[in-house]
Design an enzyme around this catalytic site. Structure first.
Site, short mmCIF file in Angstrom:
data_model
loop_
_atom_site.label_atom_id
_atom_site.label_comp_id
_atom_site.label_asym_id
_atom_site.label_seq_id
_atom_site.Cartn_x
_atom_site.Cartn_y
_atom_site.Cartn_z
CB SER A 143 -0.88 0.03 1.25
OG SER A 143 -1.49 1.30 1.40
CE LYS A 160 -1.52 -4.29 2.52
NZ LYS A 160 -1.92 -5.42 1.64
CE1 TYR A 200 -7.36 9.01 6.66
CE2 TYR A 200 -9.27 7.86 7.56
CZ TYR A 200 -8.02 8.41 7.73
OH TYR A 200 -7.43 8.39 8.95
N1 LIG Z 1 -8.45 0.31 -2.01
C1 LIG Z 1 -7.40 1.01 -1.61
O1 LIG Z 1 -7.50 2.23 -1.44
C2 LIG Z 1 -6.07 0.33 -1.35
C3 LIG Z 1 -4.94 1.14 -1.22
C4 LIG Z 1 -3.71 0.54 -1.00
C5 LIG Z 1 -3.61 -0.83 -0.94
N2 LIG Z 1 -4.73 -1.59 -1.07
C6 LIG Z 1 -4.56 -3.05 -0.98
O2 LIG Z 1 -5.20 -3.65 -2.10
C7 LIG Z 1 -5.69 -4.92 -1.73
C8 LIG Z 1 -7.18 -5.00 -2.06
O3 LIG Z 1 -7.85 -4.02 -1.27
P1 LIG Z 1 -9.36 -3.58 -1.53
O4 LIG Z 1 -9.38 -2.12 -1.51
O5 LIG Z 1 -9.94 -4.31 -2.68
O6 LIG Z 1 -10.01 -4.08 -0.16
P2 LIG Z 1 -11.53 -4.46 0.18
O7 LIG Z 1 -12.46 -3.98 -0.86
O8 LIG Z 1 -11.73 -4.04 1.60
O9 LIG Z 1 -11.48 -6.04 0.10
C9 LIG Z 1 -10.69 -6.77 1.00
C10 LIG Z 1 -10.51 -8.15 0.44
O10 LIG Z 1 -9.74 -8.93 1.39
C11 LIG Z 1 -10.41 -10.16 1.57
N3 LIG Z 1 -10.23 -10.69 2.93
C12 LIG Z 1 -10.59 -10.08 4.10
N4 LIG Z 1 -10.34 -10.91 5.14
C13 LIG Z 1 -9.81 -12.05 4.61
C14 LIG Z 1 -9.36 -13.26 5.18
N5 LIG Z 1 -9.39 -13.50 6.51
N6 LIG Z 1 -8.90 -14.23 4.35
C15 LIG Z 1 -8.86 -14.00 3.03
N7 LIG Z 1 -9.28 -12.88 2.42
C16 LIG Z 1 -9.75 -11.90 3.22
C17 LIG Z 1 -11.87 -9.85 1.37
O11 LIG Z 1 -12.56 -11.04 1.04
P3 LIG Z 1 -14.05 -11.33 1.64
O12 LIG Z 1 -14.89 -10.13 1.33
O13 LIG Z 1 -14.44 -12.57 0.93
O14 LIG Z 1 -13.85 -11.53 3.13
C18 LIG Z 1 -11.85 -8.84 0.24
O15 LIG Z 1 -11.89 -9.46 -1.00
C19 LIG Z 1 -5.39 -5.09 -0.24
O16 LIG Z 1 -4.21 -5.84 -0.08
C20 LIG Z 1 -5.20 -3.67 0.24
O17 LIG Z 1 -4.39 -3.61 1.38
C21 LIG Z 1 -5.95 -1.05 -1.27
#
Ligand SMILES: NC(=O)c1ccc[n+]([C@@H]2O[C@H](COP(=O)([O-])OP(=O)(O)OC[C@H]3O[C@@H](n4cnc5c(N)ncnc54)[C@H](OP(=O)(O)O)[C@@H]3O)[C@@H](O)[C@H]2O)c1
Length: 247
Positions: A143, A160, A200
């Protein structure tokens, strides 16, 4: 469809039921890969991802596991061994975030973020390392908050950063088998974990000269490149995709 770079490949995408993971699964399927659409809690979302891939003529199946639990990850890979029976690309997309001041540290928050963000990718990669063929791919997720830490987000930033360290080590370990390992570092992105925090979102929009946050499709495009044969010499790297946001 002609010119699909991932034809014949199988890709595991963790967290494919929503957010960035869903867009990655759809993109890799459009590029010709068969998709293992993993989910932890979003069963309906993962089934929708599978249905959308099948509707475009692709192949996918949904599998459940809490990746923070090693036994569940081992069971996930045992299921993959049975169907589809091979694995070429692993996208360690799943991730969770919560904030909190240092003085208010909660054990359950630490365990959750360390478990899903750091141990989960480790358990997944360990199983994948036993199976990936020559030319395989591991794509980890960090991230931009790890590059520009925010007050109250120290645990998330640190785990991270640990993932970025995994990438550099695993790239050296697996390079002898022509397997590449890289990190994608998104900035604020929608759909995704930003969606529940409008304040945010505004903060991150203003931090980029584009005056917007990223779209999940733009992150999926970076993953698609790293997964493709074109990226055969890109390994041990971290690709920042954050619209030059300075935070
Ligand atoms: N969106 C952003 O602004 C942002 C910025 C920087 C980095 N990231 C990174 O990008 C990646 C995707 O983020 P996102 O924004 O798509 O997040 P999100 O919409 O909150 O989704 C989180 C994902 O993680 C999965 N997850 C949660 N608990 C879990 C567990 N115990 N075992 C396996 N899977 C689990 C969820 O699956 P379920 O729903 O099936 O539980 C969901 O698909 C992450 O690594 C995040 O840190 C995101």
């Amino acid at each position: 469809m002609p010119n699909q770079p991932l034809t014949g490949k199988v890709a595991l995408v963790t967290g494919a039921g929503r957010g960035i993971g869903r867009e990655i699964a759809l993109r890799l399927a459009r590029d010709g890969a068969s998709i293992v659409a993993h989910y932890a809690h979003s069963k309906a979302g993962a089934e929708q991802t599978v249905a959308d891939i099948e509707a475009m003529g692709g192949t996918a199946a949904a599998y459940q596991a809490d990746i923070a639990k090693r036994l569940e990850v081992q069971a996930l890979f045992a299921a993959i061994d049975t169907n589809p029976g091979r694995l070429d690309i692993v996208v360690n997309n799943s991730g969770v975030s919560t904030g909190g001041l240092l003085a208010d540290l909660k054990d359950e928050d630490v365990d959750w973020m360390v478990g899903v963000n750091m141990l989960g990718p480790l358990y997944i990669a360990s199983e994948a390392a036993k199976r990936l063929p020559d030319g395989g791919r591991i794509i980890n997720f960090s991230s931009s908050v790890a590059k520009y830490p925010l007050a109250g987000a120290g645990v998330y930033s640190a785990v991270k950063k640990a993932v970025e360290s995994f990438t550099e080590s695993w790239a050296r370990e697996l390079g002898a088998r022509n397997i590449t390992v890289n990190t994608v570092i998104p900035g604020a992105t929608s759909p995704g974990m930003m969606d529940g925090s409008p304040e945010y979102r505004t903060f991150f929009e203003n931090a980029s000269p584009f005056k917007r946050i990223g779209q999940a499709e733009e992150i999926a495009a970076v993953v698609a490149f790293l997964a493709s044969p074109e990226a055969s010499w890109v390994t041990g790297g971290h690709i920042l995709a954050n619209g030059a946001a300075n935070t």
